[in-house]
Design a protein around this motif. Structure first.
Motif, PDB file in Angstrom:
ATOM      1  N   UNK A 101     -40.331 -15.612 -33.148  1.00 44.70           N
ATOM      2  CA  UNK A 101     -40.776 -14.220 -33.136  1.00 44.70           C
ATOM      3  C   UNK A 101     -42.099 -14.063 -32.395  1.00 44.70           C
ATOM      4  N   UNK A 102     -42.935 -15.121 -32.420  1.00 42.93           N
ATOM      5  CA  UNK A 102     -44.202 -15.069 -31.696  1.00 42.93           C
ATOM      6  C   UNK A 102     -43.944 -15.166 -30.188  1.00 42.93           C
ATOM      7  N   UNK A 103     -43.050 -16.069 -29.782  1.00 45.82           N
ATOM      8  CA  UNK A 103     -42.698 -16.185 -28.362  1.00 45.82           C
ATOM      9  C   UNK A 103     -42.159 -14.867 -27.830  1.00 45.82           C
ATOM     10  N   UNK A 104     -41.275 -14.235 -28.605  1.00 49.99           N
ATOM     11  CA  UNK A 104     -40.669 -12.983 -28.156  1.00 49.99           C
ATOM     12  C   UNK A 104     -41.717 -11.873 -28.077  1.00 49.99           C
ATOM     13  N   UNK A 105     -42.674 -11.848 -29.044  1.00 51.68           N
ATOM     14  CA  UNK A 105     -43.726 -10.835 -28.983  1.00 51.68           C
ATOM     15  C   UNK A 105     -44.567 -11.021 -27.728  1.00 51.68           C
ATOM     16  N   UNK A 106     -44.951 -12.252 -27.417  1.00 50.81           N
ATOM     17  CA  UNK A 106     -45.763 -12.522 -26.225  1.00 50.81           C
ATOM     18  C   UNK A 106     -45.035 -12.078 -24.964  1.00 50.81           C
ATOM     19  N   UNK A 107     -43.738 -12.342 -24.902  1.00 51.24           N
ATOM     20  CA  UNK A 107     -42.963 -11.958 -23.716  1.00 51.24           C
ATOM     21  C   UNK A 107     -42.914 -10.445 -23.577  1.00 51.24           C
ATOM     22  N   UNK A 108     -42.646  -9.730 -24.679  1.00 46.43           N
ATOM     23  CA  UNK A 108     -42.571  -8.261 -24.618  1.00 46.43           C
ATOM     24  C   UNK A 108     -43.940  -7.652 -24.336  1.00 46.43           C
ATOM     25  N   UNK A 109     -44.993  -8.207 -24.942  1.00 45.77           N
ATOM     26  CA  UNK A 109     -46.335  -7.669 -24.723  1.00 45.77           C
ATOM     27  C   UNK A 109     -46.767  -7.838 -23.271  1.00 45.77           C
ATOM     28  N   UNK A 110     -46.459  -8.991 -22.668  1.00 49.66           N
ATOM     29  CA  UNK A 110     -46.819  -9.216 -21.271  1.00 49.66           C
ATOM     30  C   UNK A 110     -46.134  -8.229 -20.347  1.00 49.66           C
ATOM     31  N   UNK A 111     -44.848  -7.992 -20.579  1.00 52.88           N
ATOM     32  CA  UNK A 111     -44.107  -7.035 -19.756  1.00 52.88           C
ATOM     33  C   UNK A 111     -44.660  -5.615 -19.948  1.00 52.88           C
ATOM     34  N   UNK A 112     -45.028  -5.278 -21.182  1.00 52.46           N
ATOM     35  CA  UNK A 112     -45.548  -3.937 -21.445  1.00 52.46           C
ATOM     36  C   UNK A 112     -46.915  -3.746 -20.803  1.00 52.46           C
ATOM     37  N   UNK A 113     -47.766  -4.758 -20.872  1.00 57.27           N
ATOM     38  CA  UNK A 113     -49.084  -4.662 -20.238  1.00 57.27           C
ATOM     39  C   UNK A 113     -48.948  -4.476 -18.730  1.00 57.27           C
ATOM     40  N   UNK A 114     -48.003  -5.177 -18.127  1.00 61.35           N
ATOM     41  CA  UNK A 114     -47.776  -5.020 -16.686  1.00 61.35           C
ATOM     42  C   UNK A 114     -47.329  -3.590 -16.378  1.00 61.35           C
ATOM     43  N   UNK A 115     -46.398  -3.064 -17.189  1.00 60.66           N
ATOM     44  CA  UNK A 115     -45.890  -1.705 -16.951  1.00 60.66           C
ATOM     45  C   UNK A 115     -47.000  -0.668 -17.112  1.00 60.66           C
ATOM     46  N   UNK A 116     -47.869  -0.844 -18.120  1.00 58.86           N
ATOM     47  CA  UNK A 116     -48.972   0.103 -18.332  1.00 58.86           C
ATOM     48  C   UNK A 116     -49.928   0.066 -17.150  1.00 58.86           C
ATOM     49  N   UNK A 117     -50.265  -1.119 -16.690  1.00 57.83           N
ATOM     50  CA  UNK A 117     -51.258  -1.274 -15.627  1.00 57.83           C
ATOM     51  C   UNK A 117     -50.748  -0.773 -14.287  1.00 57.83           C
ATOM     52  N   UNK A 118     -49.494  -1.023 -13.974  1.00 63.79           N
ATOM     53  CA  UNK A 118     -48.979  -0.720 -12.635  1.00 63.79           C
ATOM     54  C   UNK A 118     -48.196   0.592 -12.578  1.00 63.79           C
ATOM     55  N   UNK A 119     -48.328   1.430 -13.594  1.00 61.88           N
ATOM     56  CA  UNK A 119     -47.725   2.767 -13.507  1.00 61.88           C
ATOM     57  C   UNK A 119     -48.358   3.534 -12.347  1.00 61.88           C
ATOM     58  N   UNK A 120     -47.590   4.466 -11.772  1.00 60.82           N
ATOM     59  CA  UNK A 120     -48.025   5.142 -10.536  1.00 60.82           C
ATOM     60  C   UNK A 120     -49.331   5.908 -10.706  1.00 60.82           C
ATOM     61  N   UNK A 121     -49.575   6.480 -11.893  1.00 61.94           N
ATOM     62  CA  UNK A 121     -50.730   7.359 -12.075  1.00 61.94           C
ATOM     63  C   UNK A 121     -52.031   6.601 -12.325  1.00 61.94           C
ATOM     64  N   UNK A 122     -51.986   5.306 -12.581  1.00 60.66           N
ATOM     65  CA  UNK A 122     -53.187   4.580 -13.009  1.00 60.66           C
ATOM     66  C   UNK A 122     -54.171   4.325 -11.871  1.00 60.66           C
ATOM     67  N   UNK A 123     -53.684   4.227 -10.648  1.00 67.64           N
ATOM     68  CA  UNK A 123     -54.552   3.915  -9.516  1.00 67.64           C
ATOM     69  C   UNK A 123     -54.990   2.466  -9.478  1.00 67.64           C
ATOM     70  N   UNK A 124     -54.264   1.587 -10.206  1.00 65.92           N
ATOM     71  CA  UNK A 124     -54.680   0.192 -10.276  1.00 65.92           C
ATOM     72  C   UNK A 124     -54.602  -0.488  -8.911  1.00 65.92           C
ATOM     73  N   UNK A 125     -53.531  -0.225  -8.163  1.00 65.60           N
ATOM     74  CA  UNK A 125     -53.382  -0.860  -6.852  1.00 65.60           C
ATOM     75  C   UNK A 125     -54.512  -0.493  -5.903  1.00 65.60           C
TER      76      UNK A 125
END
Length: 547
Positions: A101-125
């Motif tokens: 359950x810890x491995x799965x949480x880390x995998x989902x959290x990493x994907x979610x952090x990437x999606x939050x950061x690279x959303x079009x409106x954030x201006x991260x790029x």
């Protein structure tokens, strides 16, 4: 409401600290102005040119400009590559990481952090490209991250409006930012009820709202931090906006994590601000432009030389344009009476060689040799050769890349994680993690990490190459190497997805099934041989009895 925000002693202390930080930064500013003159980047900067005024007019060579553009683009690509889930949370407790359950949480959290950061409106790029561009020019670059109406927002702050300080360990823990805003803009930022008397007066005047007011924003550790308080003191990071003219605070708030991540390209012992590639080769950039200017003048003279006359013979004009007609400029024998003035065209090839040498030095400072390895690999190289070359080239970026991960990537991602957890954008920790009181560290599965691991793969392959000849002398020498573990580690180091690699249990099960299958085949072959032997014996006995 504004009265509750005031603290005269604190305002004096903030202004005194700002004066100290300004004095500490002053020796760097002359070099940064010189860099601004060579790197045209529009308005702003340390010489405060007006919008639309172009810098770099004295440049005759653009090598340093294009080199920094490549430096920025490649820096983004090897640290925060789009299209790749490079954020990998994990816990230092190995027992926790063995839990599914810890491995799965880390995998989902990493994907979610990437999606939050690279959303079009954030201006991260945009922010990261400006960040690396600023690192290439000045060597120090701050990036602001905050939660907006629709999610995270990232913005690179220009170094000219930022001053920094460090803690006892040399980490940036205080950021001062000074900027100007009109009274109307101050209303949008702070609310009319928080404006100073002079700002309110400017609002009442028709033209007064165009007047600009200087604001000092202080972000630093909160020395009066108390989690139980219900005001700005409940935050560990203090945030104060001070109108410097009237010494009045227009906002006092705070943050749970540092909102400004400041990275420095390279520093020497005792230095607060970083040194950039441009800083390092500024003499070469200046010399290169001088040589290019001189060479252009020499080439101009070679193509359009001055003319020598034996006598003007009353000539008042000379047409040097293509197809121009010049009567009377030859003597009776048809020899020209006008000749080219000898110039320095014979020295142009030598000058071009010197220019190429200087250009190479500038490109090397901006790590173009390293980035060429990434963008244009030699397809004829074997895998071991590619790994060896990448690991050697990785040595060039390791010093500043590790600093970037520590000073920029680490704090920024930890802030993203904290804010996402508080906002419910990422599911809470598994119960076993909460019981352990653990907090994840962040790994990055990017080309930079892969280059660091390439050295491990290279060492493993060299080890096998060294042992294989010994096996011809002693067959069981390979027993000293755990081939299964080496194969698994090599696949992980070169970036193969974990889901593609069989677990030790799955490998053991596969091998067991294979052994059973092979054993059954051997037994079947033996039975076949035995049956054939019995049949032959029976036939022999029948023949013998018949005789």
């Amino acid at each position: 409401m504004i009265e509750r925000l005031q603290d005269k002693d604190l305002a004096k202390a903030d202004l005194k600290t700002q004066e100290r930080l300004a004095n500490e930064r002053t020796p760097w500013e002359n070099a940064w102005r010189e860099i601004d003159d060579r790197f045209p980047n529009g308005a702003g900067g340390f010489d405060k040119r007006s919008p639309g005024q172009i810098r770099g007019r004295q440049n005759f060579d653009a090598t340093h400009i294009t080199a920094n553009e490549r430096f920025a683009a490649a820096g983004v690509a090897i640290t925060t590559p789009e299209g790749q889930d490079y954020i990998k949370p994990r816990f230092l407790d190995q027992d926790l990481m063995k839990r599914q359950e810890v491995k799965e949480w880390c995998d989902r959290a990493g994907k979610r952090l990437y999606a939050i950061r690279h959303a079009a409106h954030t201006g991260f790029g945009v922010a990261t490209n400006e960040d690396w561009d600023q690192l290439g020019r000045y060597g120090t670059s701050p990036v602001w991250s905050e939660a907006g109406k629709h999610g995270m927002i990232y913005r690179c702050l220009h170094l000219s409006e930022v001053w920094i300080d460090v803690d006892f360990a040399g980490r940036v823990n205080r950021v001062h930012r000074k900027f100007e805003r009109t009274a109307d803009q101050c209303v949008e930022l702070f609310g009319e009820e928080n404006l100073t008397p002079k700002m309110l007066d400017a609002l009442r005047e028709k033209k007064g709202s165009e007047k600009k007011f200087e604001i000092l924003h202080v972000v630093a550790p909160n020395t009066t931090f108390d989690r139980e308080r219900m005001d700005h003191n409940r935050f560990p990071i203090a945030s104060r906006y001070l109108a410097t003219d009237e010494k009045v605070y227009v906002r006092r708030a705070g943050f749970n994590t540092m909102p400004v991540s400041v990275s420095r390209h390279m520093t020497s012992a005792g230095e607060i601000y970083g040194r950039s590639p441009a800083f390092k080769v500024m003499p070469n950039i200046q010399g290169l432009n001088t040589m290019k200017h001189t060479t252009l003048r020499a080439a101009h003279k070679a193509v359009d030389p001055a003319l020598l006359f034996s006598d003007d013979y009353g000539a008042t004009s000379l047409s040097t344009k293509p197809g121009g007609i010049n009567p009377g400029f030859v003597d009776e024998s048809g020899r020209p009476m006008v000749a080219r003035m000898p110039g320095g065209e014979q020295g142009i090839p030598y000058a071009l060689d010197m220019i190429q040498d200087e250009q190479s030095t500038v490109r090397t400072a901006f790590l173009e040799e390293f980035y060429a390895t990434l963008t244009n690999p030699n397809s004829r190289m074997t895998i071991p050769e590619v790994l060896e070359r990448i690991s050697k080239q990785g040595v060039l970026v390791r010093p500043f890349a590790s600093r970037y991960a520590t000073e920029k990537q680490g704090p920024m991602t930890q802030r993203d994680l904290d804010m996402a957890l508080r906002a419910g954008q990422i599911e809470p920790f598994p119960e076993v993690v909460r019981e352990a009181g653990a907090w994840p560290v962040i790994d990055y599965e990017n080309p930079l990490a892969q280059m660091a691991r390439a050295e491990n793969v290279q060492k493993s392959m060299r080890g096998i190459d060294a042992i294989v000849p010994l096996a011809s002398i002693k067959e069981d020498v390979m027993d000293t190497v755990d081939i299964d573990e080496m194969a698994r580690g090599t696949l992980e180091d070169i970036g193969v997805r974990p889901s593609y690699i069989r677990t030790p249990e799955a490998v053991a099960e596969l091998r067991g099934a294979r052994e059973q299958s092979q054993s059954a085949a051997v037994n079947a072959e033996l039975l076949k041989d035995v049956a054939g032997g019995v049949k032959d014996l029976a036939q022999a006995e029948a023949i013998s009895g018949g005789a």
